[in-house]
Scaffold this active site. Sequence first.
Site, mmCIF file in Angstrom:
data_model
loop_
_atom_site.group_PDB
_atom_site.id
_atom_site.type_symbol
_atom_site.label_atom_id
_atom_site.label_comp_id
_atom_site.label_asym_id
_atom_site.label_seq_id
_atom_site.Cartn_x
_atom_site.Cartn_y
_atom_site.Cartn_z
ATOM 1 N N SER A 16 0.813 -1.254 0.034
ATOM 2 C CA SER A 16 0.019 0.005 -0.151
ATOM 3 C C SER A 16 0.821 1.288 -0.033
ATOM 4 C CB SER A 16 -0.829 -0.029 1.373
ATOM 5 O OG SER A 16 -1.926 -0.920 0.985
ATOM 6 N N LYS A 65 -9.739 -6.000 10.525
ATOM 7 C CA LYS A 65 -10.802 -5.401 9.599
ATOM 8 C C LYS A 65 -12.063 -5.264 10.596
ATOM 9 C CE LYS A 65 -9.058 -5.998 5.177
ATOM 10 N NZ LYS A 65 -8.942 -6.257 3.793
ATOM 11 N N ASP A 101 -12.887 -2.763 -0.193
ATOM 12 C CA ASP A 101 -12.621 -3.859 -0.677
ATOM 13 C C ASP A 101 -13.699 -4.339 -1.691
ATOM 14 O OD1 ASP A 101 -10.265 -4.498 0.534
ATOM 15 O OD2 ASP A 101 -11.225 -5.161 2.383
ATOM 16 N N GLY A 127 -11.871 -16.201 5.516
ATOM 17 C CA GLY A 127 -11.141 -15.376 6.193
ATOM 18 C C GLY A 127 -11.690 -13.900 6.025
#
Length: 264
Positions: A16, A65, A101, A127
């Site tokens: 990133s 997350k 996402d 996941g």
Amino acid sequence: MKKYLVIGNPITHSLSPELHNYWIKENGIKGIYNKEKLNEKDLKELFLKIKNKEINGANITVPFKKDVIYYLDQLSLEAEKTQSVNTVNLKKDKIIGHNTDIDGFELAIKDANYDVEGKKVLILGAGGVVPSVIFALYKMRPLSVTISNRTKAKAESLKNLFNDLKIVDWGEASNFDMIINATSIGLKKGDNLNLDFSKFQDSEFFYDIIYNPKETNFLKDGKNLGKKTENGKKMFIYQAAKAFKIWHGIDPKIDEQVMGLLDK
Ligand code: ATR
């Protein structure tokens, strides 16, 4: 100088910073984007820094997350529905959690020119990224979405978020149009899912969330069957571009040079 970062654990692999710092420079923004390995106990301090504007935005990756939701004032609809946040910003003194996402996956599938409508889709794995993949798939109106995960209970728990989801035992899946590898198998060279690929003879499209290495054994097996394959690189770039837009209000350019930044 504005400060951005990606947090996770582990974090060394994250590319990133390469993407964001490239776009920051290209757009003449005074800022810097770093990566930081955190533990769960460090999250509180991170969000204090965001509230104090010491940090102007953060990306969140595995395994935080879901955990970060506790510290946020508001969630976007997508983050709420998936209980997954990968991008955080401060707006009118409120910390807001977003999920880019979802758009990342949807745009990548569109770029690959694959039409999900009416298709039977199988996801391997359950996941952190899987709720976002499921949400994006449902937007594309598939006939069905099925999950197969080594630990079946984890797949079953996704039904709390998505009622229509189907679950099959690990290794029992057959007869799907599109197969998505969302497990971590393939991150290490030589990793193998050990699934019977002859069950996927009739599948059209093999998609791997992993982009480094470029071609996992899962994609190699798909290719050997003569099928369409795609790795997760575009998904990664698009999720980053959407986060960039949230923070800077600019749609960053995605060209060959940007794609090349991830070829490490
Ligand atoms: P997390 O599960 O912490 O969110 P992840 O990297 O997002 O981490 O997910 C890893 C995925 O790869 C999981 O679906 C995991 O299956 P389990 O739920 O059974 O752990 C899957 N995975 C990892 N190693 C695997 C293996 N050797 N065989 C099959 N699945 C595996």
